[in-house]
Motif scaffolding. Structure first.
Motif, PDB file in Angstrom:
ATOM      1  N   TYR A   9       0.832  -1.199   0.000  1.00 23.86           N
ATOM      2  CA  TYR A   9       0.000   0.000   0.000  1.00 23.86           C
ATOM      3  C   TYR A   9       0.877   1.264   0.000  1.00 23.86           C
ATOM      4  CZ  TYR A   9      -3.134   3.653   1.652  1.00 23.86           C
ATOM      5  OH  TYR A   9      -3.830   4.823   1.778  1.00 23.86           O
ATOM      6  N   THR A  10       1.896   1.280   0.850  1.00 28.38           N
ATOM      7  CA  THR A  10       2.781   2.442   0.944  1.00 28.38           C
ATOM      8  C   THR A  10       3.536   2.657  -0.366  1.00 28.38           C
ATOM      9  OG1 THR A  10       3.019   2.050   3.304  1.00 28.38           O
ATOM     10  CG2 THR A  10       4.655   3.475   2.274  1.00 28.38           C
ATOM     11  N   VAL A  11       4.031   1.585  -0.955  1.00 31.08           N
ATOM     12  CA  VAL A  11       4.726   1.695  -2.241  1.00 31.08           C
ATOM     13  C   VAL A  11       3.771   2.225  -3.309  1.00 31.08           C
ATOM     14  CG1 VAL A  11       5.798   0.360  -4.117  1.00 31.08           C
ATOM     15  CG2 VAL A  11       6.503  -0.019  -1.751  1.00 31.08           C
ATOM     16  N   GLY A  12       2.535   1.749  -3.286  1.00 36.53           N
ATOM     17  CA  GLY A  12       1.533   2.237  -4.233  1.00 36.53           C
ATOM     18  C   GLY A  12       1.288   3.728  -4.082  1.00 36.53           C
ATOM     19  N   CYS A  13       1.195   4.192  -2.848  1.00 33.51           N
ATOM     20  CA  CYS A  13       1.000   5.625  -2.593  1.00 33.51           C
ATOM     21  C   CYS A  13       2.201   6.440  -3.071  1.00 33.51           C
ATOM     22  CB  CYS A  13       0.762   5.877  -1.109  1.00 33.51           C
ATOM     23  SG  CYS A  13      -0.814   5.266  -0.499  1.00 33.51           S
ATOM     24  N   LEU A  14       3.396   5.954  -2.784  1.00 35.47           N
ATOM     25  CA  LEU A  14       4.603   6.648  -3.231  1.00 35.47           C
ATOM     26  C   LEU A  14       4.691   6.695  -4.752  1.00 35.47           C
ATOM     27  CD1 LEU A  14       7.184   5.262  -0.646  1.00 35.47           C
ATOM     28  CD2 LEU A  14       6.338   7.611  -0.800  1.00 35.47           C
ATOM     29  N   CYS A  15       4.355   5.571  -5.404  1.00 33.73           N
ATOM     30  CA  CYS A  15       4.376   5.531  -6.865  1.00 33.73           C
ATOM     31  C   CYS A  15       3.344   6.499  -7.448  1.00 33.73           C
ATOM     32  CB  CYS A  15       4.123   4.111  -7.374  1.00 33.73           C
ATOM     33  SG  CYS A  15       5.516   3.003  -7.129  1.00 33.73           S
ATOM     34  N   GLN A  16       2.208   6.588  -6.793  1.00 36.31           N
ATOM     35  CA  GLN A  16       1.165   7.510  -7.258  1.00 36.31           C
ATOM     36  C   GLN A  16       1.653   8.957  -7.137  1.00 36.31           C
ATOM     37  OE1 GLN A  16      -2.528   7.067  -5.165  1.00 36.31           O
ATOM     38  NE2 GLN A  16      -3.681   8.283  -6.652  1.00 36.31           N
ATOM     39  N   ASP A  17       2.312   9.291  -6.039  1.00 36.31           N
ATOM     40  CA  ASP A  17       2.853  10.639  -5.851  1.00 36.31           C
ATOM     41  C   ASP A  17       3.892  10.967  -6.923  1.00 36.31           C
ATOM     42  OD1 ASP A  17       1.262  10.922  -3.624  1.00 36.31           O
ATOM     43  OD2 ASP A  17       2.887  10.631  -2.167  1.00 36.31           O
ATOM     44  N   VAL A  18       4.782  10.014  -7.185  1.00 33.72           N
ATOM     45  CA  VAL A  18       5.817  10.221  -8.207  1.00 33.72           C
ATOM     46  C   VAL A  18       5.167  10.340  -9.589  1.00 33.72           C
ATOM     47  CG1 VAL A  18       7.785   9.142  -9.383  1.00 33.72           C
ATOM     48  CG2 VAL A  18       7.650   9.118  -6.889  1.00 33.72           C
ATOM     49  N   ALA A  19       4.178   9.516  -9.849  1.00 32.76           N
ATOM     50  CA  ALA A  19       3.489   9.542 -11.147  1.00 32.76           C
ATOM     51  C   ALA A  19       2.834  10.897 -11.383  1.00 32.76           C
ATOM     52  CB  ALA A  19       2.448   8.426 -11.210  1.00 32.76           C
ATOM     53  N   GLU A  20       2.198  11.440 -10.369  1.00 34.27           N
ATOM     54  CA  GLU A  20       1.562  12.757 -10.505  1.00 34.27           C
ATOM     55  C   GLU A  20       2.600  13.844 -10.691  1.00 34.27           C
ATOM     56  OE1 GLU A  20      -0.830  13.165  -7.006  1.00 34.27           O
ATOM     57  OE2 GLU A  20      -2.264  11.631  -7.656  1.00 34.27           O
ATOM     58  N   ASP A  21       3.698  13.739  -9.950  1.00 31.22           N
ATOM     59  CA  ASP A  21       4.752  14.740 -10.017  1.00 31.22           C
ATOM     60  C   ASP A  21       5.465  14.728 -11.360  1.00 31.22           C
ATOM     61  OD1 ASP A  21       6.192  16.816  -8.720  1.00 31.22           O
ATOM     62  OD2 ASP A  21       7.871  15.438  -8.384  1.00 31.22           O
ATOM     63  N   LYS A  22       5.683  13.546 -11.917  1.00 27.71           N
ATOM     64  CA  LYS A  22       6.454  13.404 -13.163  1.00 27.71           C
ATOM     65  C   LYS A  22       5.568  13.204 -14.389  1.00 27.71           C
ATOM     66  CE  LYS A  22      10.380  13.454 -10.948  1.00 27.71           C
ATOM     67  NZ  LYS A  22      11.281  14.580 -11.042  1.00 27.71           N
ATOM     68  N   ALA A  23       4.264  13.248 -14.200  1.00 32.55           N
ATOM     69  CA  ALA A  23       3.302  13.058 -15.290  1.00 32.55           C
ATOM     70  C   ALA A  23       3.562  11.743 -16.032  1.00 32.55           C
ATOM     71  CB  ALA A  23       3.330  14.246 -16.248  1.00 32.55           C
ATOM     72  N   MET A  24       3.542  10.652 -15.294  1.00 34.98           N
ATOM     73  CA  MET A  24       3.742   9.320 -15.869  1.00 34.98           C
ATOM     74  C   MET A  24       2.872   8.327 -15.124  1.00 34.98           C
ATOM     75  SD  MET A  24       7.544   8.517 -14.309  1.00 34.98           S
ATOM     76  CE  MET A  24       7.543   6.801 -14.689  1.00 34.98           C
ATOM     77  N   GLN A  25       2.897   7.069 -15.529  1.00 36.39           N
ATOM     78  CA  GLN A  25       2.083   6.030 -14.911  1.00 36.39           C
ATOM     79  C   GLN A  25       2.962   4.845 -14.508  1.00 36.39           C
ATOM     80  OE1 GLN A  25      -1.296   5.968 -14.231  1.00 36.39           O
ATOM     81  NE2 GLN A  25      -1.229   8.141 -14.765  1.00 36.39           N
ATOM     82  N   PHE A  26       2.541   4.138 -13.457  1.00 39.73           N
ATOM     83  CA  PHE A  26       3.169   2.890 -13.028  1.00 39.73           C
ATOM     84  C   PHE A  26       2.155   1.776 -13.238  1.00 39.73           C
ATOM     85  CE2 PHE A  26       5.720   5.908 -10.652  1.00 39.73           C
ATOM     86  CZ  PHE A  26       6.979   5.341 -10.626  1.00 39.73           C
ATOM     87  N   SER A  27       2.591   0.684 -13.833  1.00 37.37           N
ATOM     88  CA  SER A  27       1.685  -0.453 -13.988  1.00 37.37           C
ATOM     89  C   SER A  27       1.549  -1.170 -12.647  1.00 37.37           C
ATOM     90  CB  SER A  27       2.219  -1.423 -15.047  1.00 37.37           C
ATOM     91  OG  SER A  27       3.391  -2.058 -14.574  1.00 37.37           O
ATOM     92  N   LYS A  28       0.484  -1.956 -12.516  1.00 33.95           N
ATOM     93  CA  LYS A  28       0.289  -2.710 -11.276  1.00 33.95           C
ATOM     94  C   LYS A  28       1.413  -3.709 -11.061  1.00 33.95           C
ATOM     95  CE  LYS A  28      -4.680  -2.242 -10.968  1.00 33.95           C
ATOM     96  NZ  LYS A  28      -5.972  -2.899 -10.805  1.00 33.95           N
ATOM     97  N   GLN A  29       1.931  -4.270 -12.159  1.00 30.53           N
ATOM     98  CA  GLN A  29       3.031  -5.224 -12.054  1.00 30.53           C
ATOM     99  C   GLN A  29       4.301  -4.555 -11.536  1.00 30.53           C
ATOM    100  OE1 GLN A  29       1.211  -4.802 -14.843  1.00 30.53           O
ATOM    101  NE2 GLN A  29       0.109  -6.747 -15.129  1.00 30.53           N
ATOM    102  N   SER A  30       4.558  -3.329 -11.993  1.00 28.87           N
ATOM    103  CA  SER A  30       5.775  -2.646 -11.532  1.00 28.87           C
ATOM    104  C   SER A  30       5.643  -2.267 -10.051  1.00 28.87           C
ATOM    105  CB  SER A  30       6.086  -1.418 -12.386  1.00 28.87           C
ATOM    106  OG  SER A  30       5.049  -0.469 -12.298  1.00 28.87           O
ATOM    107  N   ILE A  31       4.457  -1.855  -9.635  1.00 33.02           N
ATOM    108  CA  ILE A  31       4.233  -1.545  -8.223  1.00 33.02           C
ATOM    109  C   ILE A  31       4.409  -2.805  -7.376  1.00 33.02           C
ATOM    110  CG2 ILE A  31       2.508  -0.817  -6.524  1.00 33.02           C
ATOM    111  CD1 ILE A  31       1.415   1.107  -8.677  1.00 33.02           C
ATOM    112  N   ALA A  32       3.883  -3.934  -7.868  1.00 34.75           N
ATOM    113  CA  ALA A  32       4.023  -5.207  -7.155  1.00 34.75           C
ATOM    114  C   ALA A  32       5.494  -5.614  -7.059  1.00 34.75           C
ATOM    115  CB  ALA A  32       3.207  -6.294  -7.830  1.00 34.75           C
ATOM    116  N   ALA A  33       6.240  -5.412  -8.152  1.00 38.45           N
ATOM    117  CA  ALA A  33       7.662  -5.769  -8.150  1.00 38.45           C
ATOM    118  C   ALA A  33       8.446  -4.889  -7.176  1.00 38.45           C
ATOM    119  CB  ALA A  33       8.233  -5.639  -9.560  1.00 38.45           C
TER     120      ALA A  33
END
Length: 127
Positions: A9-33
């Motif tokens: 959950y924490t990694v997902g939140c961090l990835c979401q913050d980075v995605a919004e900041d950098k205007a990009m997306q993380f796949s569910k597989q990359s978040i899981a990895a």
């Protein structure tokens, strides 16, 4: 299992913050990895910290063990050292405040005890 879910959950939140900041997306597989790697690295850190403490014949992990663990990352070691010093100074300030409070309380008691001793000695002299 709950700990692993919390890390995910924490990694997902961090990835979401980075995605919004950098205007990009993380796949569910990359978040899981990333979550899995993070969890395994934390397990490794925990084992290392336990071994450092055991090697020093202690049952408690100290800040020195954490600094030893972080020795390969200069920026992390610097950050941990800084935070450790901040905590140490805060602890010292709190101890000094406690000493002043207990010293004032003991001083009041000591005066009362002295008065009682004087009264007792006066009573024994009168008899």
């Amino acid at each position: 299992q709950r700990l692993k879910a919390a890390v995910h959950y924490t990694v997902g939140c961090l990835c979401q913050d980075v995605a919004e900041d950098k205007a990009m997306q993380f796949s569910k597989q990359s978040i899981a990895a990333i979550s899995e790697i993070t969890f395994r690295q934390c397990e490794s850190f925990a084992k290392d910290l336990e071994m450092f403490a055991r090697h020093a014949k202690r049952s408690t992990v100290t800040t020195e063990d954490v600094k030893l663990l972080a020795r390969r990352s200069n920026s992390l070691l610097k950050y941990i050292t800084q935070k450790s010093e901040e905590l140490a100074s805060i602890n010292m300030e709190q101890k000094e405040k406690k000493k002043k409070k207990s010293g004032a309380a003991k001083g009041g008691r000591a005066t009362g005890e002295r008065e009682a001793a004087v009264t007792e000695s006066e009573d024994s002299n009168m008899a």
